[in-house]
Design a protein around this motif. Sequence first.
Motif, short mmCIF file in Angstrom:
data_model
loop_
_atom_site.label_atom_id
_atom_site.label_comp_id
_atom_site.label_asym_id
_atom_site.label_seq_id
_atom_site.Cartn_x
_atom_site.Cartn_y
_atom_site.Cartn_z
N ARG A 46 0.85 -1.19 0.00
CA ARG A 46 0.00 0.00 0.00
C ARG A 46 0.88 1.23 0.00
O ARG A 46 1.94 1.26 0.64
CB ARG A 46 -0.91 0.00 1.22
CG ARG A 46 -1.92 -1.14 1.24
CD ARG A 46 -2.84 -1.04 2.43
NE ARG A 46 -3.66 0.18 2.37
CZ ARG A 46 -4.53 0.53 3.31
NH1 ARG A 46 -4.70 -0.24 4.38
NH2 ARG A 46 -5.24 1.63 3.19
N ASN A 47 0.45 2.26 -0.71
CA ASN A 47 1.24 3.48 -0.83
C ASN A 47 1.22 4.26 0.48
O ASN A 47 0.17 4.75 0.90
CB ASN A 47 0.69 4.35 -1.95
CG ASN A 47 1.66 5.45 -2.36
OD1 ASN A 47 2.45 5.93 -1.57
ND2 ASN A 47 1.59 5.85 -3.62
N PRO A 48 2.37 4.40 1.14
CA PRO A 48 2.40 5.16 2.40
C PRO A 48 2.27 6.67 2.18
O PRO A 48 2.15 7.42 3.16
CB PRO A 48 3.77 4.81 2.99
CG PRO A 48 4.62 4.48 1.80
CD PRO A 48 3.70 3.85 0.80
N TYR A 49 2.29 7.09 0.92
CA TYR A 49 2.24 8.52 0.61
C TYR A 49 0.95 8.92 -0.11
O TYR A 49 0.91 9.95 -0.77
CB TYR A 49 3.45 8.92 -0.22
CG TYR A 49 4.74 8.67 0.51
CD1 TYR A 49 5.14 9.50 1.56
CD2 TYR A 49 5.54 7.58 0.19
CE1 TYR A 49 6.30 9.25 2.26
CE2 TYR A 49 6.71 7.33 0.89
CZ TYR A 49 7.08 8.17 1.92
OH TYR A 49 8.23 7.92 2.63
N ALA A 50 -0.09 8.10 0.04
CA ALA A 50 -1.35 8.39 -0.64
C ALA A 50 -1.92 9.75 -0.23
O ALA A 50 -2.37 10.54 -1.07
CB ALA A 50 -2.37 7.28 -0.36
N VAL A 51 -1.89 10.05 1.07
CA VAL A 51 -2.40 11.34 1.54
C VAL A 51 -1.51 12.48 1.05
O VAL A 51 -2.00 13.53 0.62
CB VAL A 51 -2.49 11.34 3.09
CG1 VAL A 51 -2.87 12.74 3.60
CG2 VAL A 51 -3.52 10.32 3.56
N LEU A 52 -0.21 12.25 1.09
CA LEU A 52 0.74 13.27 0.63
C LEU A 52 0.52 13.58 -0.85
O LEU A 52 0.58 14.75 -1.27
CB LEU A 52 2.17 12.80 0.87
CG LEU A 52 3.28 13.84 0.69
CD1 LEU A 52 3.19 14.90 1.77
CD2 LEU A 52 4.65 13.16 0.72
N LEU A 53 0.25 12.56 -1.64
CA LEU A 53 -0.01 12.78 -3.06
C LEU A 53 -1.24 13.64 -3.28
O LEU A 53 -1.26 14.50 -4.18
CB LEU A 53 -0.18 11.43 -3.77
CG LEU A 53 1.11 10.68 -4.11
CD1 LEU A 53 0.79 9.25 -4.53
CD2 LEU A 53 1.87 11.40 -5.22
#
Length: 650
Positions: free
Chosen positions: A393-400
């Motif tokens: 899972r992308n740990p930077y989804a919110v950051l993106l």
Amino acid sequence: MKRTYARLLTTLVWGATLVPLSAWAQRTEKPPLHGKHWMAITGKPLAATAGARLFHQGGNAVDAACAMLAATCTMWDVLSWGGETQALIYHPKLKKVIAINALGVAPTGATVDFFRSKGYEFPPEYGPLAAVTPGTPGGLCYMLANYGTKSLAEVLAPAMEMAAGYPIDAQTATSIERGKERIKEWPYSKKVFLVHEGKEREAPEAGEIFIQKDLLETLSKLVEAEKKALVAGKDRKTAIMAAYDRFYTGDIADEFVRGSKEQGGLITKQDLANWKPIVEEPLHVSYKGIDVYKLQEWTQGPAMLQSLQLLKNFDLKSMGYNSPSYIHTVYQVMNLAFADRDFYYGDPYTNPKTPIRGLLSDSYAKERASTIDHQQNNPDVFPGDPYPYEGKRNPYAVLLQERKAKFAPHMDLNKDFVPKHDAGIAPSSSMESKASLSASLAVDSLYEDRLLRGTTSVEAADEEGWVVSITPSGGWLPACIAGKTGVGMSQRLQSFVLDSLINPFNVVSPGKRPRVTLTPSMALKDGRPYLSFAVQGGDTQDQNLLQFFLNMVEFGMTPQQATEAPNINSNQLWLSLGGTKSDDRKPRSGSLLLDKRTPKSTIEQLEKMGYSIQLGERTSGPINAIYFDQEHNTLWGGSSNNGEDYGIGW
């Protein structure tokens, strides 16, 4: 006559769907190079001669490449001895490609808080605060010791002769004069470069003997360390590394650090002692039976590999060379790859770890390629999500999402730009304001600066099978020289970011490597060398190398034709160099550089697709390449007409 004929051929090739590329024949502005025994190509004629000298002395391609690297650094060919070296080496005995990471690291004290306290949005472009630790001396010594055959004294001899005095070329002399006001800020630089201080022209004149006493002394110390080790009974490799130790832990290091600190730099003696070159496994993908190799994601090299993965989903040959559909497809593909580069690439030896396996996967490329609109440019290309293709899972989804919210409204800086045609700047409508016209001209100037800025390249090959591709850089003019070493300091720290929204993998931190544009390339076919190639030009490097490769593989050009062929360049990416504010570096959506000979019908069709067109005399930095003719067991060399790059073969 030659230029007229070349232009006629270019016009025919633009209509590639009607005229086969075999019609191009052999004629180019520069002749192709041929060799049976060896090939040496680099950024200056004198430096290519240095490589030829080592070959004539019985050296292999690594020896010759190191001699060319030393010579180009001494000639300030858009780099110096304090810069960084990135290399790919084909080892014929091991039958594999080896990657050399000789990029410096951020020094002690180089933190986000430090640079923000000084008002920066990115680390500075020039001066001692722009410097990472020097990597080229260590990289050269390491390559020579482990893969070469000659002594350091033999390899450095041409560079030392140059440091003692050589006739400076007009390009370098002009760069010194152009940057003299900044050079005057640094006392050791002023002493070396402004040899006519106080006169109207303070830089050397073209053809004048340019002497670098301090650099000569530094190089002499390296050779002296090697000689002492040999006298003491040490073997060749240990003796070369004794010179390495003198640079990074001895009296040269002492003076480098002293000179840096005197001028406000951060590099410490411990920073130099802790730094080491790294031998890596290169990354590679296969395209139509050809294995293409790049350095790891601390460079932008994987962006070309991603582009090739994406392009597997299209029939480029049927589109026709540089047809509107071909240009559009290549532009869209490069934008997708560079959007991922801008967010996910960084130093793989620090945390967080980049998702490079997902980024280079066929399935991820197929998914990304499916998003391309074949009728219009997408002005807001954002990074994808490669993590599911690694089972994560992308740990930077919110950051993106935060990144998109922050930058999307401002990304399309080019929407009101004026297309530049041969007749000059033509307003897109009668309502075009003078301010918008000025913005267009300014960005064109920034783009050209970015295109021309950068590095050199070194290509060498021999009949034993050794192949070397190097893209060294850093310490370019105007350079800040560290004390009495004669060594110009790198400016590579500017390639870090201070804002994790731009790239969480490339935030500056002591001991970390910045993500660089430097990108040597190599390709194997049937397990044997096929191509070795590189180019200068900042963010455009992997754009132009991609098209050079396609020119040969898809359209059957010779290496020389492929180096000279018109390319396209996208500016729809975050700049890695230049500018200290976010607005200086943001993507210019739809900004497209074309060769000035592009047919009007092609320009009009691309403008309808949402592109803002700039036309240029040159659409690529100087590409240097060696092609291995497996049928005839000979070498072909290509060195483009966009610079002073030069090759010699035998």
